[in-house]
Design an enzyme around this catalytic site. Sequence first.
Site, PDB file in Angstrom:
ATOM      1  CE  LYS A  26       1.675  -4.305   6.475  1.00 44.93           C
ATOM      2  NZ  LYS A  26       2.350  -3.205   5.636  1.00 44.93           N
ATOM      3  CB  SER A  49      -0.832  -0.135   1.504  1.00 47.57           C
ATOM      4  OG  SER A  49       0.101  -0.233   2.130  1.00 47.57           O
ATOM      5  CG  ASN A  50       3.786   2.669   2.956  1.00 51.10           C
ATOM      6  OD1 ASN A  50       3.656   4.043   3.222  1.00 51.10           O
ATOM      7  ND2 ASN A  50       3.564   1.530   3.876  1.00 51.10           N
TER       8      ASN A  50
END
Length: 341
Positions: free
Chosen positions: A182, A57-58
Amino acid sequence: MAQPPASHVRTPLLPGVYVPTMTFFDPATEDLDIPTIRTHAVRLAKAGVAGLITMGSNGEAVHLSRAERALVTQHTRSALDEAGFKHTPVISGATDQGVRGTIEICREAADAGAEYILLISPSYYRAAMGDQNTLFEYFTKVADGSPLPIILYNFPGVVSGIDMDSDFIIRLSQHPNIIGTKFTCGSTGKLCRVASAMNAITPVSPLAKGPAETTATSLMSPPYYAFGGYADFALQTLVSGGSGIVAGGANVLPRLCVEVFNLWSQGQLAEAMEMQKILSDGDWIMSKYTIPGTKSAIQACYGYGGYPRAPMPRLTEAQEKEVADKIKPAMVIETKLKDVA
């Protein structure tokens, strides 16, 4: 289940800090800034992180074409190799809404040099995904078809609130090609339950009892990994029996993140707690402003970073100043710490 070529020896994942790397763009054209992507990867590896994740997502994967995603992974891998970090693993996100497309992205990531996949829940048809059997079938079919092992990615904030509970994750994790989770949900209780049930690998520490760090012997049976999803609960992850963190804040503060792990491994809990306080304070300003905030912090601290790709907004000048000011205390510690390599 699809398998990698017999000649391939996959780099084992070690406990520690993993960085979901940012994707950098030319500020004027929004084209990929490949030189900066490569330089950034090497800077992180020198700080002693255990591995890198592209297209999480980053990494703004949802704003990139599939060809661009593969290119970012390819250049990250080759930059590490050329800088002497051939044994630093690269994990790649596989963001797609369907089973078939996701498996194709897994194969493209493997071709680009990734060794593991980070896999988030599909969410476009949110109502259908509320049925756990449907979600279970999705992850199972992707794990069956992926040439790379899968790390589940539980991040309700970006998948319309879909939050996998510990029972569901443990059930999914019986699949031989699913090797970890995660926890960006922020639930250390959930992480603790899954880590315990799956006998997750942990860093060596006199403060903890659990599986020792990865060795040739332990690799005879694949280990399981339980990763905290933010830098601001790195120490809490370790106390909960986790394997490490996958933290966007490590793009800016990789040495500080690594130092928390080193202090834990040395049994220096009081010192680790003090470092965690500093890390949490520094991480908050980046979490508050998400991707634009992290890129702004990189720009303020390292002289590169730029902006997200549209339609992600850019920070105002006042917000950029706030980020630069509030990251300073953590950066004082970051700059005092030394690179590992």
